[in-house]
Motif scaffolding. Structure first.
Motif, PDB file in Angstrom:
ATOM      1  N   LEU A   7       0.835  -1.205   0.000  1.00  0.00           N
ATOM      2  CA  LEU A   7       0.000   0.000   0.000  1.00  0.00           C
ATOM      3  C   LEU A   7       0.870   1.255   0.000  1.00  0.00           C
ATOM      4  N   ALA A   8       1.930   1.240   0.799  1.00  0.00           N
ATOM      5  CA  ALA A   8       2.838   2.387   0.842  1.00  0.00           C
ATOM      6  C   ALA A   8       3.542   2.575  -0.495  1.00  0.00           C
ATOM      7  N   LEU A  10       2.265   1.872  -3.422  1.00  0.00           N
ATOM      8  CA  LEU A  10       1.259   2.479  -4.305  1.00  0.00           C
ATOM      9  C   LEU A  10       1.136   3.981  -4.066  1.00  0.00           C
ATOM     10  N   VAL A  11       1.083   4.358  -2.806  1.00  0.00           N
ATOM     11  CA  VAL A  11       0.960   5.778  -2.475  1.00  0.00           C
ATOM     12  C   VAL A  11       2.225   6.531  -2.881  1.00  0.00           C
ATOM     13  N   ALA A  12       3.384   5.943  -2.604  1.00  0.00           N
ATOM     14  CA  ALA A  12       4.647   6.607  -2.945  1.00  0.00           C
ATOM     15  C   ALA A  12       4.800   6.764  -4.455  1.00  0.00           C
ATOM     16  N   SER A  14       2.323   7.134  -6.518  1.00  0.00           N
ATOM     17  CA  SER A  14       1.340   8.143  -6.924  1.00  0.00           C
ATOM     18  C   SER A  14       1.809   9.564  -6.666  1.00  0.00           C
ATOM     19  N   ILE A  15       2.699   9.761  -5.694  1.00  0.00           N
ATOM     20  CA  ILE A  15       3.159  11.123  -5.398  1.00  0.00           C
ATOM     21  C   ILE A  15       4.462  11.475  -6.095  1.00  0.00           C
ATOM     22  N   PHE A  29      -0.519  10.635  -9.821  1.00  0.00           N
ATOM     23  CA  PHE A  29      -1.959  10.440  -9.637  1.00  0.00           C
ATOM     24  C   PHE A  29      -2.768  11.418 -10.485  1.00  0.00           C
ATOM     25  N   GLN A  58       0.516  -1.411 -10.936  1.00  0.00           N
ATOM     26  CA  GLN A  58      -0.332  -0.896  -9.863  1.00  0.00           C
ATOM     27  C   GLN A  58      -1.499  -1.832  -9.584  1.00  0.00           C
ATOM     28  N   SER A 104      10.688  13.555  -4.712  1.00  0.00           N
ATOM     29  CA  SER A 104       9.406  12.849  -4.800  1.00  0.00           C
ATOM     30  C   SER A 104       9.598  11.361  -5.063  1.00  0.00           C
TER      31      SER A 104
END
Length: 125
Positions: A7-8, A10-12, A14-15, A29, A58, A104
């Motif tokens: 999950l982390a 995926l979030v990382a 996306s940013i 994202f 993803q 990023s």
């Protein structure tokens, strides 16, 4: 632990931040939102190799978050596909000395290192 790392990741991913001339920038994202909402070029959006590979990876990681009994090789494949994409972003930031792009990508790259350490720890047990 594996679900949280996925999950982390995926979030990382996306940013991750992108910039290109003249004065264009967006996060991954935001780019994904544009891809899904731009119906004029729907087919050409999904046939670009980077977009297709990124979305596939993803989806694999999303499946890994939902299903805790995912095949480890499939989970590794998702991480392996996304890592070169993020490394490409990092190299672009490095070559253009754009610290926003480099910064990023740092969370994703740090999480990949954590993922590899976690995987090696399970092998050694």
């Amino acid at each position: 632990m594996k679900r949280m790392i996925n999950l982390a990741l995926l979030v990382a991913f996306s940013i991750c931040y992108l910039e290109w001339p003249p004065h264009n920038s967006m996060f991954v994202f935001q780019g994904e939102y544009e891809i899904f909402t731009n119906t004029k070029n729907w087919v050409s959006n999904f046939t670009h190799p980077l977009i297709l590979l990124g979305l596939t990876a993803q989806l694999i990681l999303i499946y890994a978050v939902i299903n805790p009994k995912i095949n480890a090789k499939l989970n590794h494949l998702g991480v392996i596909i996304l890592t070169p994409i993020v490394l490409l972003f990092f190299v672009v930031g490095l070559l253009s000395t754009n610290y926003k792009i480099m910064a990023s990508t740092a969370p994703f790259l740090a999480l990949v290192v954590l993922y590899i350490k976690n995987f090696r720890r399970k092998i050694n047990q």
